[in-house]
Design a protein around this motif. Structure first.
Motif, PDB file in Angstrom:
ATOM      1  N   ARG A 176       3.812   8.349 -23.364  1.00  0.00           N
ATOM      2  CA  ARG A 176       4.148   9.520 -23.437  1.00  0.00           C
ATOM      3  C   ARG A 176       4.568   9.783 -25.139  1.00  0.00           C
ATOM      4  N   THR A 201       8.881  15.108 -22.649  1.00  0.00           N
ATOM      5  CA  THR A 201       7.816  15.314 -22.689  1.00  0.00           C
ATOM      6  C   THR A 201       7.267  16.267 -22.966  1.00  0.00           C
ATOM      7  N   ARG A 204       1.224  13.571 -21.877  1.00  0.00           N
ATOM      8  CA  ARG A 204       1.002  12.227 -21.174  1.00  0.00           C
ATOM      9  C   ARG A 204      -0.180  11.791 -21.584  1.00  0.00           C
TER      10      ARG A 204
END
Length: 135
Positions: free
Chosen positions: A52, A59, A62
């Motif tokens: 992440r 975030t 990913r």
């Protein structure tokens, strides 16, 4: 920028990401770890899981990695992954298709066939990738 971490993630196929970020969290073989700018140097192996990339505590990206190594130096963090996929580019349906095709290949082989081990590892990887899409 002195307050940013230089992060690079590379797979055998391509450089997946390279840039300045606030924070990276990765799936180390001994447990998940985070890296910020000016982190102490270390090197570790990675297990299958999600890397992440965070900006301002959120975030932003990913990336699912299939094993590899992480190297933290004074220059930043470099991840060398056996395979890497941006989760935003992956759909559950496409992963399920890969799972189904791999399962058929596994079932078509003798139990003693050496190719079965590699296919089983790929199947397990795909199952982990599918699980990561839901979380």
């Amino acid at each position: 920028m002195a307050d940013k971490l230089h992060f690079s993630l590379v797979s055998p196929a391509k450089e997946v990401f390279s840039g300045e970020v606030d924070h990276v969290i990765a799936p180390g073989s001994e447990g998940e770890f985070g890296v910020l700018v000016n982190h102490a140097p270390f090197m570790t192996t990675l297990k299958n899981g999600v890397v992440r990339v965070l900006e301002n505590g959120t975030t932003k990206m990913r990336i699912f990695v299939r094993g590899g190594f992480a190297d933290v130096t004074s220059e930043g963090l470099t991840i060398l992954a056996e395979e890497a996929r941006l989760l935003e580019d992956v759909t559950a349906a496409s992963v399920q298709e890969e799972i189904d095709a791999t399962l058929l290949k596994i079932q078509s082989l003798d139990k003693d066939d050496s190719a079965r081990i590699a296919l089983q590892e790929h199947f397990d990887y795909l199952e982990s990738l599918k699980a990561a899409l839901v979380h």
